[in-house]
Design a protein around this motif. Structure first.
Motif, short mmCIF file in Angstrom:
data_model
loop_
_atom_site.label_atom_id
_atom_site.label_comp_id
_atom_site.label_asym_id
_atom_site.label_seq_id
_atom_site.Cartn_x
_atom_site.Cartn_y
_atom_site.Cartn_z
N LYS A 80 -111.88 50.09 -16.33
CA LYS A 80 -111.20 48.90 -15.82
C LYS A 80 -110.19 49.33 -14.75
O LYS A 80 -109.43 50.27 -14.95
CB LYS A 80 -110.49 48.16 -16.96
CG LYS A 80 -109.89 46.85 -16.53
CD LYS A 80 -109.26 46.15 -17.71
CE LYS A 80 -108.59 44.88 -17.25
NZ LYS A 80 -107.86 44.22 -18.32
N ASN A 81 -110.18 48.62 -13.64
CA ASN A 81 -109.29 48.96 -12.53
C ASN A 81 -107.96 48.25 -12.73
O ASN A 81 -107.85 47.06 -12.56
CB ASN A 81 -109.95 48.54 -11.22
CG ASN A 81 -109.24 49.13 -10.02
OD1 ASN A 81 -108.28 49.85 -10.18
ND2 ASN A 81 -109.73 48.82 -8.85
N ASP A 82 -106.93 49.00 -13.10
CA ASP A 82 -105.60 48.44 -13.33
C ASP A 82 -104.65 48.84 -12.21
O ASP A 82 -103.62 49.46 -12.45
CB ASP A 82 -105.03 48.92 -14.67
CG ASP A 82 -105.72 48.25 -15.83
OD1 ASP A 82 -106.24 47.14 -15.65
OD2 ASP A 82 -105.72 48.84 -16.92
N ASN A 83 -104.97 48.46 -11.01
CA ASN A 83 -104.08 48.75 -9.89
C ASN A 83 -103.08 47.62 -9.76
O ASN A 83 -103.44 46.47 -9.55
CB ASN A 83 -104.86 48.88 -8.58
CG ASN A 83 -105.71 50.13 -8.57
OD1 ASN A 83 -105.43 51.05 -9.29
ND2 ASN A 83 -106.74 50.14 -7.75
N THR A 84 -101.81 47.94 -9.90
CA THR A 84 -100.77 46.94 -9.72
C THR A 84 -99.89 47.38 -8.55
O THR A 84 -99.65 48.57 -8.35
CB THR A 84 -99.90 46.80 -10.98
OG1 THR A 84 -99.34 48.07 -11.30
CG2 THR A 84 -100.71 46.30 -12.15
N VAL A 85 -99.41 46.43 -7.82
CA VAL A 85 -98.57 46.71 -6.67
C VAL A 85 -97.12 46.67 -7.12
O VAL A 85 -96.66 45.69 -7.69
CB VAL A 85 -98.81 45.68 -5.55
CG1 VAL A 85 -97.88 45.93 -4.38
CG2 VAL A 85 -100.25 45.71 -5.11
N LYS A 86 -96.41 47.75 -6.87
CA LYS A 86 -94.99 47.84 -7.20
C LYS A 86 -94.21 47.93 -5.91
O LYS A 86 -94.51 48.77 -5.06
CB LYS A 86 -94.70 49.06 -8.07
CG LYS A 86 -95.34 49.00 -9.42
CD LYS A 86 -94.99 50.22 -10.23
CE LYS A 86 -95.66 50.17 -11.58
NZ LYS A 86 -95.36 51.37 -12.36
#
Length: 70
Positions: A5-11
């Protein structure tokens, strides 16, 4: 085969650019007062510098206040 699962979050990271604050007097055209820096200090970020400049404007109402990145 497993699917990752792609869990890319923008911080949003605040850039900490150090600011130098100067309180100056004199140096204006047709003024008898010579240019002189009265007070110098550093702030760790731009929002902190803006907040400190607002406080310094109350302390030094007749002087020029500027800030810039170092």
């Amino acid at each position: 085969m497993a699917i990752k699962k792609n869990d890319n979050t923008v911080k949003k990271v605040e850039k900490k650019i150090r600011q130098k604050i100067l309180v100056e007097e004199g140096g204006r055209m047709n003024s008898d007062i010579p240019y002189k820096v009265i007070h110098t200090e550093f702030a760790e970020s731009l929002p902190a510098a803006k907040e400190r400049v607002a406080e310094l404007r109350k302390e030094y109402p007749d002087n020029s206040i500027c800030y810039f990145s170092v």
